[in-house]
Design a protein around this motif. Structure first.
Motif, PDB file in Angstrom:
ATOM      1  N   HIS A   1       0.873  -1.171   0.000  1.00 53.29           N
ATOM      2  CA  HIS A   1       0.000   0.000   0.000  1.00 53.29           C
ATOM      3  C   HIS A   1       0.906   1.216   0.000  1.00 53.29           C
ATOM      4  O   HIS A   1       2.117   1.092   0.158  1.00 53.29           O
ATOM      5  N   LEU A   2       0.355   2.393  -0.224  1.00 54.37           N
ATOM      6  CA  LEU A   2       1.181   3.591  -0.352  1.00 54.37           C
ATOM      7  C   LEU A   2       0.979   4.540   0.819  1.00 54.37           C
ATOM      8  O   LEU A   2      -0.092   5.121   0.960  1.00 54.37           O
ATOM      9  N   PRO A   3       1.997   4.733   1.648  1.00 52.82           N
ATOM     10  CA  PRO A   3       1.896   5.699   2.739  1.00 52.82           C
ATOM     11  C   PRO A   3       2.241   7.120   2.292  1.00 52.82           C
ATOM     12  O   PRO A   3       2.297   8.031   3.098  1.00 52.82           O
ATOM     13  N   PHE A   4       2.490   7.305   0.989  1.00 54.10           N
ATOM     14  CA  PHE A   4       2.848   8.601   0.411  1.00 54.10           C
ATOM     15  C   PHE A   4       2.395   8.612  -1.040  1.00 54.10           C
ATOM     16  O   PHE A   4       2.074   7.581  -1.614  1.00 54.10           O
ATOM     17  N   LYS A   5       2.384   9.802  -1.644  1.00 51.59           N
ATOM     18  CA  LYS A   5       1.912   9.955  -3.021  1.00 51.59           C
ATOM     19  C   LYS A   5       3.039   9.621  -3.991  1.00 51.59           C
ATOM     20  O   LYS A   5       4.172  10.024  -3.798  1.00 51.59           O
ATOM     21  N   VAL A   6       2.692   8.877  -5.041  1.00 48.86           N
ATOM     22  CA  VAL A   6       3.652   8.532  -6.091  1.00 48.86           C
ATOM     23  C   VAL A   6       3.030   8.888  -7.431  1.00 48.86           C
ATOM     24  O   VAL A   6       1.870   8.557  -7.683  1.00 48.86           O
TER      25      VAL A   6
ATOM     26  N   VAL B   1       0.912   2.820 -10.022  1.00 40.74           N
ATOM     27  CA  VAL B   1       1.431   1.912  -9.008  1.00 40.74           C
ATOM     28  C   VAL B   1       0.311   0.930  -8.699  1.00 40.74           C
ATOM     29  O   VAL B   1      -0.813   1.327  -8.399  1.00 40.74           O
ATOM     30  N   TYR B   2       0.616  -0.337  -8.795  1.00 38.93           N
ATOM     31  CA  TYR B   2      -0.363  -1.372  -8.494  1.00 38.93           C
ATOM     32  C   TYR B   2      -0.276  -1.729  -7.014  1.00 38.93           C
ATOM     33  O   TYR B   2       0.806  -1.759  -6.446  1.00 38.93           O
ATOM     34  N   ILE B   3      -1.419  -1.984  -6.423  1.00 36.89           N
ATOM     35  CA  ILE B   3      -1.492  -2.321  -5.007  1.00 36.89           C
ATOM     36  C   ILE B   3      -1.803  -3.811  -4.893  1.00 36.89           C
ATOM     37  O   ILE B   3      -2.725  -4.316  -5.534  1.00 36.89           O
ATOM     38  N   GLY B   4      -1.007  -4.507  -4.064  1.00 38.44           N
ATOM     39  CA  GLY B   4      -1.236  -5.931  -3.871  1.00 38.44           C
ATOM     40  C   GLY B   4      -0.092  -6.556  -3.108  1.00 38.44           C
ATOM     41  O   GLY B   4       0.877  -5.893  -2.739  1.00 38.44           O
ATOM     42  N   SER B   5      -0.196  -7.833  -2.895  1.00 41.01           N
ATOM     43  CA  SER B   5       0.834  -8.564  -2.172  1.00 41.01           C
ATOM     44  C   SER B   5       1.990  -8.904  -3.108  1.00 41.01           C
ATOM     45  O   SER B   5       1.770  -9.465  -4.181  1.00 41.01           O
TER      46      SER B   5
END
Length: 149
Positions: A41-46, A50-54
């Motif tokens: 997951h993203l704790p900051f902006k990119v 960006v794909y989110i997953g394991s």
């Protein structure tokens, strides 16, 4: 040394001490070079996609962002160590919010890290970034950067 990390094509980088800005810069640079990024997951902006997953479920990405690897239970750290062993040809950014520098020697994960970036905001008005090159879990080079606020 910081520029050399941005130019990497494979290897593992551990950023500790809540260096969100550094992690964000590296992900943006790697993404701008056309690399596909998977983050837990993203704790900051990119910027960019960006794909989110394991990271343990997909092998078709170029860059992986793994959050708080040292704060996980021992079993999960061992699973991550095995995963890193199998993915030496990928770029892996390990982002740890707690500050770890010399105490990295307590973790087996150190054997799979190419660079350790320890970010620390000092109380006397400056920020300190220690960058260490690791080879086989041992420090083989390093540099310290200081920025006054």
């Amino acid at each position: 040394m910081l520029k050399k990390i941005a130019e990497m094509d494979s290897g593992a980088v551990l950023i500790t001490g809540d260096g969100k800005r550094l992690a964000e810069i590296y992900l943006n640079v790697w993404g701008s070079r056309g690399k596909r990024i998977l983050a837990e997951h993203l704790p900051f902006k990119v910027d960019g996609d960006v794909y989110i997953g394991s990271p343990f479920e997909g092998d078709d990405f170029d860059v992986y962002l793994i959050l708080n690897p040292l704060s996980r239970p021992k079993e999960e750290r061992e699973k991550l160590t095995e995963w890193l062993k199998e993915h030496r040809d990928k770029l892996v950014l390990l982002y740890e919010s707690k500050y770890v520098k010399d105490s990295i020697t307590r973790y087996k994960l150190r054997n799979f890290i190419d660079y350790l970036i320890a970010y620390k905001r000092e109380t006397v008005g400056f920020e300190r970034v220690d960058v260490m090159r690791l080879d086989g879990g041992k420090v083989v080079g390093g540099k310290t950067y200081v920025r006054r606020r």
